[in-house]
Design an enzyme around this catalytic site. Sequence first.
Site, PDB file in Angstrom:
ATOM      1  CB  SER A 129      -0.876   0.017   1.250  1.00  0.00           C
ATOM      2  OG  SER A 129      -1.548   1.251   1.373  1.00  0.00           O
ATOM      3  CE1 TYR A 142      -3.873  -2.093   4.961  1.00  0.00           C
ATOM      4  CE2 TYR A 142      -3.335   0.223   4.639  1.00  0.00           C
ATOM      5  CZ  TYR A 142      -3.658  -1.014   4.120  1.00  0.00           C
ATOM      6  OH  TYR A 142      -3.744  -1.186   2.766  1.00  0.00           O
TER       7      TYR A 142
HETATM    8  N1  LIG Z   1      -8.988  -0.809  -0.773  1.00  0.00           N
HETATM    9  C1  LIG Z   1      -8.001   0.067  -0.675  1.00  0.00           C
HETATM   10  O1  LIG Z   1      -8.224   1.290  -0.650  1.00  0.00           O
HETATM   11  C2  LIG Z   1      -6.566  -0.414  -0.626  1.00  0.00           C
HETATM   12  C3  LIG Z   1      -5.555   0.546  -0.724  1.00  0.00           C
HETATM   13  C4  LIG Z   1      -4.236   0.116  -0.707  1.00  0.00           C
HETATM   14  C5  LIG Z   1      -3.933  -1.227  -0.586  1.00  0.00           C
HETATM   15  N2  LIG Z   1      -4.947  -2.129  -0.470  1.00  0.00           N
HETATM   16  C6  LIG Z   1      -4.568  -3.537  -0.347  1.00  0.00           C
HETATM   17  O2  LIG Z   1      -4.988  -4.191  -1.523  1.00  0.00           O
HETATM   18  C7  LIG Z   1      -5.299  -5.552  -1.225  1.00  0.00           C
HETATM   19  C8  LIG Z   1      -6.691  -5.866  -1.722  1.00  0.00           C
HETATM   20  O3  LIG Z   1      -7.578  -4.992  -1.052  1.00  0.00           O
HETATM   21  P1  LIG Z   1      -9.128  -4.922  -1.389  1.00  0.00           P
HETATM   22  O4  LIG Z   1      -9.539  -3.527  -1.152  1.00  0.00           O
HETATM   23  O5  LIG Z   1      -9.396  -5.583  -2.682  1.00  0.00           O
HETATM   24  O6  LIG Z   1      -9.689  -5.770  -0.165  1.00  0.00           O
HETATM   25  P2  LIG Z   1     -11.094  -6.478   0.083  1.00  0.00           P
HETATM   26  O7  LIG Z   1     -12.088  -6.143  -0.967  1.00  0.00           O
HETATM   27  O8  LIG Z   1     -11.426  -6.192   1.503  1.00  0.00           O
HETATM   28  O9  LIG Z   1     -10.674  -8.014  -0.067  1.00  0.00           O
HETATM   29  C9  LIG Z   1      -9.743  -8.575   0.776  1.00  0.00           C
HETATM   30  C10 LIG Z   1      -9.529 -10.006   0.381  1.00  0.00           C
HETATM   31  O10 LIG Z   1      -8.561 -10.579   1.275  1.00  0.00           O
HETATM   32  C11 LIG Z   1      -9.081 -11.794   1.765  1.00  0.00           C
HETATM   33  N3  LIG Z   1      -8.593 -12.043   3.113  1.00  0.00           N
HETATM   34  C12 LIG Z   1      -8.675 -11.243   4.199  1.00  0.00           C
HETATM   35  N4  LIG Z   1      -8.165 -11.852   5.271  1.00  0.00           N
HETATM   36  C13 LIG Z   1      -7.742 -13.080   4.844  1.00  0.00           C
HETATM   37  C14 LIG Z   1      -7.142 -14.179   5.476  1.00  0.00           C
HETATM   38  N5  LIG Z   1      -6.844 -14.156   6.792  1.00  0.00           N
HETATM   39  N6  LIG Z   1      -6.851 -15.276   4.745  1.00  0.00           N
HETATM   40  C15 LIG Z   1      -7.150 -15.317   3.418  1.00  0.00           C
HETATM   41  N7  LIG Z   1      -7.715 -14.302   2.767  1.00  0.00           N
HETATM   42  C16 LIG Z   1      -8.020 -13.198   3.476  1.00  0.00           C
HETATM   43  C17 LIG Z   1     -10.598 -11.584   1.774  1.00  0.00           C
HETATM   44  O11 LIG Z   1     -11.270 -12.823   1.699  1.00  0.00           O
HETATM   45  P3  LIG Z   1     -11.998 -13.558   2.934  1.00  0.00           P
HETATM   46  O12 LIG Z   1     -12.591 -12.489   3.796  1.00  0.00           O
HETATM   47  O13 LIG Z   1     -12.981 -14.442   2.229  1.00  0.00           O
HETATM   48  O14 LIG Z   1     -10.920 -14.331   3.592  1.00  0.00           O
HETATM   49  C18 LIG Z   1     -10.789 -10.833   0.471  1.00  0.00           C
HETATM   50  O15 LIG Z   1     -10.856 -11.741  -0.605  1.00  0.00           O
HETATM   51  C19 LIG Z   1      -5.138  -5.690   0.296  1.00  0.00           C
HETATM   52  O16 LIG Z   1      -3.868  -6.213   0.584  1.00  0.00           O
HETATM   53  C20 LIG Z   1      -5.241  -4.264   0.784  1.00  0.00           C
HETATM   54  O17 LIG Z   1      -4.563  -4.067   2.003  1.00  0.00           O
HETATM   55  C21 LIG Z   1      -6.259  -1.759  -0.500  1.00  0.00           C
END
Ligand SMILES: NC(=O)c1ccc[n+]([C@@H]2O[C@H](COP(=O)([O-])OP(=O)(O)OC[C@H]3O[C@@H](n4cnc5c(N)ncnc54)[C@H](OP(=O)(O)O)[C@@H]3O)[C@@H](O)[C@H]2O)c1
Length: 267
Positions: A129, A142
């Site tokens: 991130s 985070y």
């Molecule tokens: N959204 C943002 O603004 C943002 C910004 C910067 C970086 N990111 C990063 O980008 C990545 C994707 O984010 P996103 O926004 O697409 O997130 P999201 O929609 O919340 O999805 C998160 C995914 O991670 C899985 N997950 C969470 N905990 C887990 C665990 N213990 N074991 C296995 N799977 C797990 C969830 O599946 P289950 O719940 O089914 O396990 C889900 O499929 C993350 O690493 C996040 O930190 C996001």
Amino acid sequence: MGLQEVVLVTGASSGVGEALAPLLAKRGYRVYGMSRRSVALAGVTALPADVGDAAAVNAAVAQLIEAEGRLDIVLHCAGIGGAGPVEHMPTAEARRIMDTNFWGSWNLCQATLPHLRQSPRGRLLLVGSIAGFMGIPYRSAYCASKAALKTLGDSLRMELKDSNLQVATVCPGDIATNSIATQYRQPAEDLDPLYQGRYRKADDGMAANVDHGMAASTVAERMYTIMNYEVLKPYYVIGEPLQKASTVASRLLPGRVWEWVLGKYYS
Ligand SMILES: NC(=O)c1ccc[n+]([C@@H]2O[C@H](COP(=O)([O-])OP(=O)(O)OC[C@H]3O[C@@H](n4cnc5c(N)ncnc54)[C@H](OP(=O)(O)O)[C@@H]3O)[C@@H](O)[C@H]2O)c1
């Protein structure tokens, strides 16, 4: 593409991973999707596991290897956020973030590196991130988890320099996904009055930024492009120009100047 490459996408039940896994299947890869919940995605084999559970990750990867005999690419999108000031945030919630974002990545590396190294063009993309470059108020756990993931990637690159496996950290800014809805956000009422006003503003601002963020499909397309580069760069920062600039400014400006700038944004 000759032989179909085998890809493991983590976080495949939501957001970036959910956009990426079927996209790759459509483009001819053999795709496995890991997450705790098992969701049906076109062309994707579900491989349910909690990344924080090393035994479960090992078993899932063993199952993939048993079926395919190889693993070429890992796109590690699984991750969680969370909000609360250091003084008050329940330690269990902060620990869960570390367990998922850092130790989950560690577990995934230990389970997949032996196989990725056998691939003639192995690729490991870790989703970090922009927050991994700097501390942001009320997001300490985070930010720490993503900074730890960034340095894990740095170490890995050097350790693997004599192999065919290339590692890059993808560092997005805000992405409009479910992540805010599913993460722990400490209620402002729980906090000392010192924090309440600024916390509320920062937390609401963060949620609004995520709502107006990039589409998950945009990040998925970028990751597809990145994984196909011949030579990968250490980091790929994806986001608005100001967010991209912040990763450079946070490293180049003297600490007090940078925190003054960031403080203006969060005041
Ligand atoms: N959204 C943002 O603004 C943002 C910004 C910067 C970086 N990111 C990063 O980008 C990545 C994707 O984010 P996103 O926004 O697409 O997130 P999201 O929609 O919340 O999805 C998160 C995914 O991670 C899985 N997950 C969470 N905990 C887990 C665990 N213990 N074991 C296995 N799977 C797990 C969830 O599946 P289950 O719940 O089914 O396990 C889900 O499929 C993350 O690493 C996040 O930190 C996001």
